[in-house]
Design an enzyme around this catalytic site. Structure first.
Site, mmCIF file in Angstrom:
data_model
loop_
_atom_site.group_PDB
_atom_site.id
_atom_site.type_symbol
_atom_site.label_atom_id
_atom_site.label_comp_id
_atom_site.label_asym_id
_atom_site.label_seq_id
_atom_site.Cartn_x
_atom_site.Cartn_y
_atom_site.Cartn_z
ATOM 1 N N HIS A 71 -23.223 -1.420 4.219
ATOM 2 C CA HIS A 71 -22.752 -0.757 2.987
ATOM 3 C C HIS A 71 -23.413 0.609 2.812
ATOM 4 C CE1 HIS A 71 -26.285 -3.182 1.728
ATOM 5 N NE2 HIS A 71 -26.543 -2.157 0.930
ATOM 6 N N LEU A 121 -23.354 -8.979 5.714
ATOM 7 C CA LEU A 121 -24.814 -8.926 5.863
ATOM 8 C C LEU A 121 -25.318 -10.009 6.814
ATOM 9 C CD1 LEU A 121 -25.518 -8.098 2.140
ATOM 10 C CD2 LEU A 121 -26.144 -6.647 4.084
ATOM 11 N N ILE A 192 -34.048 -4.606 -4.636
ATOM 12 C CA ILE A 192 -32.816 -4.530 -5.435
ATOM 13 C C ILE A 192 -31.644 -5.043 -4.608
ATOM 14 C CG2 ILE A 192 -31.083 -2.894 -6.378
ATOM 15 C CD1 ILE A 192 -33.353 -3.205 -8.303
ATOM 16 N N HIS A 266 -26.620 0.775 -6.517
ATOM 17 C CA HIS A 266 -26.379 0.111 -5.239
ATOM 18 C C HIS A 266 -24.939 0.334 -4.756
ATOM 19 C CE1 HIS A 266 -25.753 -3.202 -2.362
ATOM 20 N NE2 HIS A 266 -24.616 -3.322 -3.014
ATOM 21 N N GLU A 415 -25.456 -21.897 16.089
ATOM 22 C CA GLU A 415 -24.118 -21.441 16.475
ATOM 23 C C GLU A 415 -23.810 -20.044 15.942
ATOM 24 O OE1 GLU A 415 -24.738 -24.321 14.934
ATOM 25 O OE2 GLU A 415 -24.273 -25.857 16.439
ATOM 26 N N HIS A 477 -16.706 -34.697 13.162
ATOM 27 C CA HIS A 477 -16.673 -34.002 14.449
ATOM 28 C C HIS A 477 -15.253 -33.751 14.956
ATOM 29 C CE1 HIS A 477 -20.870 -34.812 14.292
ATOM 30 N NE2 HIS A 477 -21.112 -34.507 15.560
HETATM 31 C C1 LIG Z 1 -22.247 -11.773 4.054
HETATM 32 C C2 LIG Z 1 -22.155 -10.837 2.897
HETATM 33 N N1 LIG Z 1 -22.205 -11.330 1.656
HETATM 34 C C3 LIG Z 1 -22.072 -10.522 0.598
HETATM 35 C C4 LIG Z 1 -21.869 -9.173 0.772
HETATM 36 C C5 LIG Z 1 -21.644 -8.282 -0.415
HETATM 37 N N2 LIG Z 1 -22.796 -7.410 -0.606
HETATM 38 C C6 LIG Z 1 -22.799 -6.144 -0.161
HETATM 39 S S1 LIG Z 1 -24.229 -5.369 -0.443
HETATM 40 C C7 LIG Z 1 -24.870 -6.711 -1.223
HETATM 41 C C8 LIG Z 1 -26.254 -6.668 -1.800
HETATM 42 C C9 LIG Z 1 -27.179 -6.297 -0.759
HETATM 43 O O1 LIG Z 1 -28.427 -6.033 -1.275
HETATM 44 P P1 LIG Z 1 -29.444 -5.327 -0.314
HETATM 45 O O2 LIG Z 1 -29.280 -5.882 1.026
HETATM 46 O O3 LIG Z 1 -30.776 -5.432 -0.935
HETATM 47 O O4 LIG Z 1 -28.941 -3.858 -0.249
HETATM 48 P P2 LIG Z 1 -29.397 -2.667 -1.169
HETATM 49 O O5 LIG Z 1 -29.124 -3.063 -2.585
HETATM 50 O O6 LIG Z 1 -30.828 -2.480 -0.920
HETATM 51 O O7 LIG Z 1 -28.544 -1.541 -0.714
HETATM 52 C C10 LIG Z 1 -23.962 -7.747 -1.237
HETATM 53 C C11 LIG Z 1 -24.223 -9.079 -1.835
HETATM 54 C C12 LIG Z 1 -21.826 -8.704 2.099
HETATM 55 N N3 LIG Z 1 -21.632 -7.417 2.381
HETATM 56 N N4 LIG Z 1 -21.991 -9.547 3.128
#
Ligand SMILES: Cc1ncc(C[n+]2csc(CCOP(=O)(O)OP(=O)(O)O)c2C)c(N)n1
Length: 669
Positions: A71, A121, A192, A266, A415, A477
């Site tokens: 992101h 993520l 954050i 964010h 996995e 399974h």
């Molecule tokens: C698997 C997954 N779940 C949820 C999201 C949605 N999402 C994007 S950024 C974020 C928060 C991330 O926080 P952090 O990693 O601390 O990033 P920062 O606020 O520091 O930029 C979420 C929940 C995602 N991109 N991927």
């Protein structure tokens, strides 16, 4: 330019911050805070640490960089633009717009310099482990004294979200176990995430956690301290046994008077007023947008331009290597260009109808072991199921912390990380990775399957125990909805071969396939080997569907099936024909391959005039209607199965010759 007397380093870093904030503002969407905060990290990486050549983003010995918190991609786009990749200021201005290279999250194949698509993520974190494995393997296979062809490292920026995801734990554990000292991860510890302070959900001691995984862990208390950052990176590079984590404290949206340190920065643009305040804070003209001082562009271009000389040096090294080790060099050149050695297909085994019944997983194992010596770049393993999935390459060692030459991988019962690591391996040109588990547990690796399909890369996912035919292990399974859901993924090719010979051709097609991953689906239970003198040729598996056994005359009925159900419909055909119902049998191992055929071939297999069609597959009926038509029917699974011996399950769920015959006759009434 309101940049006064700032020294060039600070000016350069602040330019990247403001540029990132401007791009998000113009798109009116995106994530400015982390990109702004991590600009010093970007600076240290692209200015001092990373070995790369913007003019050839694919250079084989470049350091890999992964932005696991995808992101924050404006950070990466800013530095790719500033260091001279083929990305213009207009591309930055077109952030998140239709057809732009600067997609909402970094996409492999769009912006040059993006080594892997990230956004979900945890994925990038785990992809990096695959990159690191592949680097170690390439180095072991090709490096020679005086010829360190592959000595690059794998860098990533990871975030709190990455650290919370389960796949990260799997991957970190694997990396520690394998002692991947070529991994260097910078963890943005900014406290954050979207809902606010990470305290509300996450308060473990990340350093201790990674130490216990066997990582080398350092802490930098302020991301703006670029000397401390540089030093930590120097230490991390010097640590060659353990993977490195550098935990770096940062303030999200640093420089934004009202939004720094808040979740509000964010995932939303700062707003027109706030961005002016940011520019004032950094000494930029608040009225100007996309303001890149010439001296900054020159400064970073100079850093980027150093890569051309590094690559040239490497090219010379490779050409000397080629003179000294012509066979190895040729092998690498072929493999890294996606080619396969001439004549490899001659090694594919042929199975005889007189052979005993054979599970397709067993046939797959025989195929793999027959071709392994012809395909030195084929490497893979299983998530603790090599004996069950028959994926062990028997003549070869295991890949371990001591033996990087090994071709068998013990991914452990991980996995998800296995799938993500396979993607990292597949993105490293020069190896062909496969990974195996039960079809049911493909569920644990759907994110990497989907990402492989998005990236159009070619890992091979091997799934055995493909239906209720696995028997007594029961509902948990027995895959039911997995084939339908895998078939719904664009760019993914699913192949479920009917017997041993189709299994050999399934591997042939998978290895030759380009433009997306292939899923190979094999049985646990034994299946008869279809007589190649009597029936359609197994090599026609490449067409996705083919007439296996033709009707005695113009067909009254078409029976179609995949995998283990093909033998069943052949038996049903014999009964129906004996009763005067002319019946065609179509083996249909792959919908996706069939869809690639031309209209004439499709018409040949499924003539529009022949609408009485019955499909049989021990899986969800979803999707079959397209081939069975309104006048046809489908015998599939609409429950989760049962725990019982397979023969009892076939009877219970109606996968018997008599039931297929009865359903077929009902269609003709
Ligand atoms: C698997 C997954 N779940 C949820 C999201 C949605 N999402 C994007 S950024 C974020 C928060 C991330 O926080 P952090 O990693 O601390 O990033 P920062 O606020 O520091 O930029 C979420 C929940 C995602 N991109 N991927």
């Amino acid at each position: 330019m309101a940049t006064d007397k700032k020294d060039i380093v600070q000016l350069a870093i602040d330019t990247a911050r403001v540029l990132s904030a401007d791009a998000v503002q113009k798109a009116n969407s995106g994530h400015p805070g982390t990109a702004m905060a991590l600009a010093p990290m970007g600076h240290v990486l692209w200015k001092e640490v990373l070995n790369y050549n913007p003019k050839n983003p694919d250079w084989a010995n470049r350091d890999r960089f992964i932005l696991s918190c995808g992101h924050a991609c404006m950070l990466q786009y800013s530095f790719l633009y500033l260091t001279g990749y083929d990305l213009s200021l207009d591309d930055i201005k077109n952030f998140r717009q239709m057809n732009s290279k600067t997609a909402g999250h970094p996409e492999y194949g769009l912006a040059p310099g993006v080594d892997v698509t990230t956004g979900p993520l945890g994925q990038g974190f785990a992809n990096g482990v695959g990159f690191a494995i592949a680097q170690k393997h390439l180095a072991a296979r090709y490096n020679k004294p005086g010829f360190n062809l592959f000595d690059y490292k794998v860098y990533a920026i990871v975030s709190d979200g990455d650290m919370m995801e389960g796949v990260t734990s799997e991957a970190a554990s694997m990396a520690g176990h394998l002692q991947l000292g070529n991994l260097i991860y910078l963890y943005d510890d900014n406290h954050i995430s979207i809902e606010g302070s990470t305290d509300i959900a996450f308060n473990e001691d990340v350093n201790k956690r990674f130490e216990s995984y066997g990582w080398h862990v350092q802490t930098v208390t302020d991301v703006n301290d670029i000397h401390a950052l540089s030093l930590a990176l120097v230490n991390a590079k010097a640590e060659t046994q353990k993977p490195s984590l550098i935990r770096v404290r940062s303030l999200i949206a640093y420089g934004s008077p009202n939004k720094s340190g808040t979740a509000g920065s964010h995932g939303s643009p700062l707003g027109a007023d706030e961005i002016k305040l940011v520019k004032q804070f950094f000494g930029f003209d608040p009225e100007k947008s996309f303001n890149v001082p010439d001296e900054v562009l020159e400064y970073y271009h100079k850093a980027g331009a150093k890569g051309a000389a590094s690559e040239e040096k490497w090219n010379k090294l490779f050409s000397d290597y080629k003179a000294k080790f012509p066979e190895l060099a040729a092998e690498y050149e072929l493999a890294s260009s996606g080619g396969l050695p001439e004549g490899w297909k001659d090694a594919l085994p042929v199975f005889k109808a007189s052979d005993p019944k054979m599970a397709t997983r067993q046939a797959s194992g025989k195929v793999l072991n027959a071709i392994a010596s012809k395909l030195p770049n084929l490497i893979g393993g299983a998530a603790d199921l090599a004996p069950s999935t028959e994926t062990n390459l028997k003549a070869y060692d295991s890949f371990t912390s001591e033996n990087r030459n090994g071709r068998n991988f013990h991914f452990g019962i991980r996995e998800h990380a296995m799938g993500s690591a396979l993607n990292g391996m597949a993105l490293t040109k020069g190896v062909i990775p496969f990974g195996a588990t039960f079809l049911m547990f493909s569920e644990y690796m759907r994110p990497p399957i989907r990402l492989a399909a998005i990236m159009k890369i070619n890992p091979i996912f091997v799934y055995t125990h493909d239906s209720i035919g696995l028997g007594e292990d029961g509902t948990t399974h027995q895959p039911v909805e997995q084939l339908a859901s895998l078939r719904s993924i664009p760019n993914l090719t699913v192949i479920r071969p009917a017997d041993a010979n189709e299994s050999a051709h399934a591997w042939r097609v998978a290895l030759e396939h380009k433009g997306g991953p292939v899923v190979l689906v094999f049985t646990r239970q034994g299946l008869p080997i279809l007589d190649q003198d009597k029936y359609g040729k197994a090599s026609d598996l490449e067409k996705g569907a083919y007439i296996l056994s033709e009707a005695s005359k113009n067909p009254d009925l078409i029976l179609m099936a995949t995998g283990s159900e093909v033998a069943l419909i052949l038996d049903a055909q014999a009964k129906l024909e004996a009763e005067g119902i002319s019946t065609r049998v179509v083996s249909m191992p792959s919908w996706e391959l069939f869809e690639k055929q031309d209209a004439a071939y499709k018409e040949k297999v499924f003539p529009k005039a022949s609408k009485k069609r019955l499909a049989v597959e021990m899986a969800s009926p979803m999707g079959w209607h397209k081939y069975t038509t309104d006048e046809g029917d489908m015998l599939g699974m609409t429950t989760f199965g049962e725990s019982a011996p397979a023969e009892d399950l076939y009877k219970h769920f109606g996968f018997t010759v008599d039931n297929v015959v009865a359903k077929a006759k009902a269609l003709l009434k």
